[in-house]
Design a protein around this motif. Structure first.
Motif, PDB file in Angstrom:
ATOM      1  N   PHE A   9     -30.342  19.698  85.434  1.00  0.00           N
ATOM      2  CA  PHE A   9     -31.628  20.126  85.367  1.00  0.00           C
ATOM      3  C   PHE A   9     -32.254  19.582  86.404  1.00  0.00           C
ATOM      4  CE2 PHE A   9     -35.698  20.240  83.299  1.00  0.00           C
ATOM      5  CZ  PHE A   9     -36.012  21.690  83.470  1.00  0.00           C
ATOM      6  N   GLY A  10     -32.192  18.098  86.716  1.00  0.00           N
ATOM      7  CA  GLY A  10     -32.629  17.310  87.628  1.00  0.00           C
ATOM      8  C   GLY A  10     -32.641  17.732  88.688  1.00  0.00           C
ATOM      9  N   GLU A  27     -36.186  35.023  67.978  1.00  0.00           N
ATOM     10  CA  GLU A  27     -35.204  35.935  67.286  1.00  0.00           C
ATOM     11  C   GLU A  27     -34.416  36.678  68.286  1.00  0.00           C
ATOM     12  OE1 GLU A  27     -34.314  35.580  64.103  1.00  0.00           O
ATOM     13  OE2 GLU A  27     -36.113  34.090  63.612  1.00  0.00           O
ATOM     14  N   VAL A  28     -34.276  36.484  69.539  1.00  0.00           N
ATOM     15  CA  VAL A  28     -33.875  37.374  70.528  1.00  0.00           C
ATOM     16  C   VAL A  28     -32.992  36.279  71.537  1.00  0.00           C
ATOM     17  CG1 VAL A  28     -34.003  38.879  72.468  1.00  0.00           C
ATOM     18  CG2 VAL A  28     -35.709  39.124  70.725  1.00  0.00           C
ATOM     19  N   THR A  29     -33.629  35.442  72.037  1.00  0.00           N
ATOM     20  CA  THR A  29     -32.791  34.403  72.882  1.00  0.00           C
ATOM     21  C   THR A  29     -32.217  33.384  72.325  1.00  0.00           C
ATOM     22  OG1 THR A  29     -34.820  34.799  74.311  1.00  0.00           O
ATOM     23  CG2 THR A  29     -33.409  33.121  75.323  1.00  0.00           C
ATOM     24  N   ASP A  30     -31.071  33.746  72.152  1.00  0.00           N
ATOM     25  CA  ASP A  30     -30.060  33.063  71.343  1.00  0.00           C
ATOM     26  C   ASP A  30     -28.596  32.665  71.974  1.00  0.00           C
ATOM     27  OD1 ASP A  30     -28.549  35.154  71.029  1.00  0.00           O
ATOM     28  OD2 ASP A  30     -28.920  35.231  68.853  1.00  0.00           O
ATOM     29  N   GLY A  31     -27.782  31.634  71.693  1.00  0.00           N
ATOM     30  CA  GLY A  31     -26.452  31.626  72.369  1.00  0.00           C
ATOM     31  C   GLY A  31     -25.790  32.910  72.756  1.00  0.00           C
ATOM     32  N   ALA A  32     -25.941  33.928  71.941  1.00  0.00           N
ATOM     33  CA  ALA A  32     -25.089  34.971  72.225  1.00  0.00           C
ATOM     34  C   ALA A  32     -26.032  35.718  73.622  1.00  0.00           C
ATOM     35  CB  ALA A  32     -25.081  35.912  71.201  1.00  0.00           C
ATOM     36  N   TYR A  46     -31.904  27.495  80.726  1.00  0.00           N
ATOM     37  CA  TYR A  46     -32.342  28.233  79.512  1.00  0.00           C
ATOM     38  C   TYR A  46     -33.281  27.481  78.663  1.00  0.00           C
ATOM     39  CZ  TYR A  46     -28.450  31.418  80.914  1.00  0.00           C
ATOM     40  OH  TYR A  46     -27.963  32.187  81.448  1.00  0.00           O
ATOM     41  N   TRP A  47     -34.148  28.124  77.990  1.00  0.00           N
ATOM     42  CA  TRP A  47     -34.873  27.250  76.960  1.00  0.00           C
ATOM     43  C   TRP A  47     -34.936  27.986  75.626  1.00  0.00           C
ATOM     44  CZ3 TRP A  47     -36.344  26.625  82.025  1.00  0.00           C
ATOM     45  CH2 TRP A  47     -37.306  25.424  82.173  1.00  0.00           C
ATOM     46  N   THR A  48     -34.940  27.068  74.721  1.00  0.00           N
ATOM     47  CA  THR A  48     -34.692  27.628  73.234  1.00  0.00           C
ATOM     48  C   THR A  48     -36.033  28.064  72.759  1.00  0.00           C
ATOM     49  OG1 THR A  48     -35.507  25.367  72.120  1.00  0.00           O
ATOM     50  CG2 THR A  48     -33.093  25.725  72.834  1.00  0.00           C
ATOM     51  N   GLU A  49     -35.855  28.928  71.605  1.00  0.00           N
ATOM     52  CA  GLU A  49     -37.087  28.793  70.831  1.00  0.00           C
ATOM     53  C   GLU A  49     -37.862  27.799  70.460  1.00  0.00           C
ATOM     54  OE1 GLU A  49     -36.087  31.462  67.277  1.00  0.00           O
ATOM     55  OE2 GLU A  49     -34.355  32.292  68.388  1.00  0.00           O
ATOM     56  N   ASN A  70     -23.399  26.271  73.661  1.00  0.00           N
ATOM     57  CA  ASN A  70     -23.614  26.965  74.992  1.00  0.00           C
ATOM     58  C   ASN A  70     -22.616  27.226  75.987  1.00  0.00           C
ATOM     59  OD1 ASN A  70     -24.880  27.776  77.401  1.00  0.00           O
ATOM     60  ND2 ASN A  70     -25.715  25.777  77.721  1.00  0.00           N
ATOM     61  N   THR A  71     -22.092  28.353  76.203  1.00  0.00           N
ATOM     62  CA  THR A  71     -20.816  28.666  77.149  1.00  0.00           C
ATOM     63  C   THR A  71     -21.443  28.820  78.608  1.00  0.00           C
ATOM     64  OG1 THR A  71     -21.100  30.958  76.567  1.00  0.00           O
ATOM     65  CG2 THR A  71     -19.706  29.791  74.933  1.00  0.00           C
ATOM     66  N   THR A  72     -22.532  28.737  78.923  1.00  0.00           N
ATOM     67  CA  THR A  72     -22.850  29.198  80.353  1.00  0.00           C
ATOM     68  C   THR A  72     -22.827  28.027  81.234  1.00  0.00           C
ATOM     69  OG1 THR A  72     -25.330  28.127  80.078  1.00  0.00           O
ATOM     70  CG2 THR A  72     -24.990  30.469  79.236  1.00  0.00           C
ATOM     71  N   GLY A  73     -22.572  26.737  80.750  1.00  0.00           N
ATOM     72  CA  GLY A  73     -22.637  25.797  81.548  1.00  0.00           C
ATOM     73  C   GLY A  73     -23.730  25.445  82.356  1.00  0.00           C
ATOM     74  N   ARG A  74     -24.890  26.166  81.918  1.00  0.00           N
ATOM     75  CA  ARG A  74     -26.063  25.625  82.622  1.00  0.00           C
ATOM     76  C   ARG A  74     -26.921  24.829  81.713  1.00  0.00           C
ATOM     77  NH1 ARG A  74     -26.618  30.121  86.150  1.00  0.00           N
ATOM     78  NH2 ARG A  74     -24.591  30.066  87.298  1.00  0.00           N
ATOM     79  N   PRO A  75     -27.926  24.024  81.980  1.00  0.00           N
ATOM     80  CA  PRO A  75     -28.938  23.247  81.104  1.00  0.00           C
ATOM     81  C   PRO A  75     -29.579  24.113  80.057  1.00  0.00           C
ATOM     82  CG  PRO A  75     -29.376  22.771  83.372  1.00  0.00           C
ATOM     83  CD  PRO A  75     -28.492  23.808  83.443  1.00  0.00           C
ATOM     84  N   VAL A  76     -29.720  23.417  78.914  1.00  0.00           N
ATOM     85  CA  VAL A  76     -30.635  24.114  77.857  1.00  0.00           C
ATOM     86  C   VAL A  76     -31.674  23.209  77.519  1.00  0.00           C
ATOM     87  CG1 VAL A  76     -30.776  24.884  75.569  1.00  0.00           C
ATOM     88  CG2 VAL A  76     -28.900  25.498  76.947  1.00  0.00           C
ATOM     89  N   VAL A  77     -33.210  23.601  77.668  1.00  0.00           N
ATOM     90  CA  VAL A  77     -34.264  22.671  77.192  1.00  0.00           C
ATOM     91  C   VAL A  77     -34.586  23.111  75.926  1.00  0.00           C
ATOM     92  CG1 VAL A  77     -36.680  22.253  77.927  1.00  0.00           C
ATOM     93  CG2 VAL A  77     -34.960  22.863  79.740  1.00  0.00           C
TER      94      VAL A  77
END
Length: 101
Positions: A9-10, A27-32, A46-49, A70-77
């Motif tokens: 992320f940095g 209710e839309v932006t989840d792991g799936a 990606y940002w969480t709810e 998280n299967t994307t390999g990208r950071p999650v905030v």
């Protein structure tokens, strides 16, 4: 996010190219959803709810699961929002294995 995610992320924030981020939708932006979007190129981060928290709450399991799986390999905030009236009591945080050390 774990240490590797924090470093990634940095690097994205310091990089020469614009950052593509996927903002949360309740209710839309989840792991799936992240996995589906990632199949088509995805976002850089990606940002969480929001975790809606107060002094005696615990993080929502579905949001924790999205971070942990998280299967994307990208950071999650993870976004935390709340009101703490008792400043002597610590804010409930994410489990240590999901945070940057």
């Amino acid at each position: 996010m774990n240490r590797e995610g924090a470093e990634q992320f940095g690097a994205l924030l310091q990089g020469p190219t614009p950052l593509l981020a996927l903002a949360p939708m309740q209710e839309v932006t989840d792991g799936a959803f992240w996995t589906l979007v990632h199949r088509y190129g995805g976002a850089d981060v990606y940002w969480t709810e929001y975790f809606r928290v107060h002094s005696t709450s615990t993080p929502e399991k579905k949001i924790l699961d999205a971070i942990a799986r998280n299967t994307t390999g990208r950071p999650v905030v993870a976004q935390v929002i709340g009101n703490f009236l008792d400043h002597d009591q610590p804010m409930p945080l994410l489990p240590a294995e999901l945070t940057a050390a």
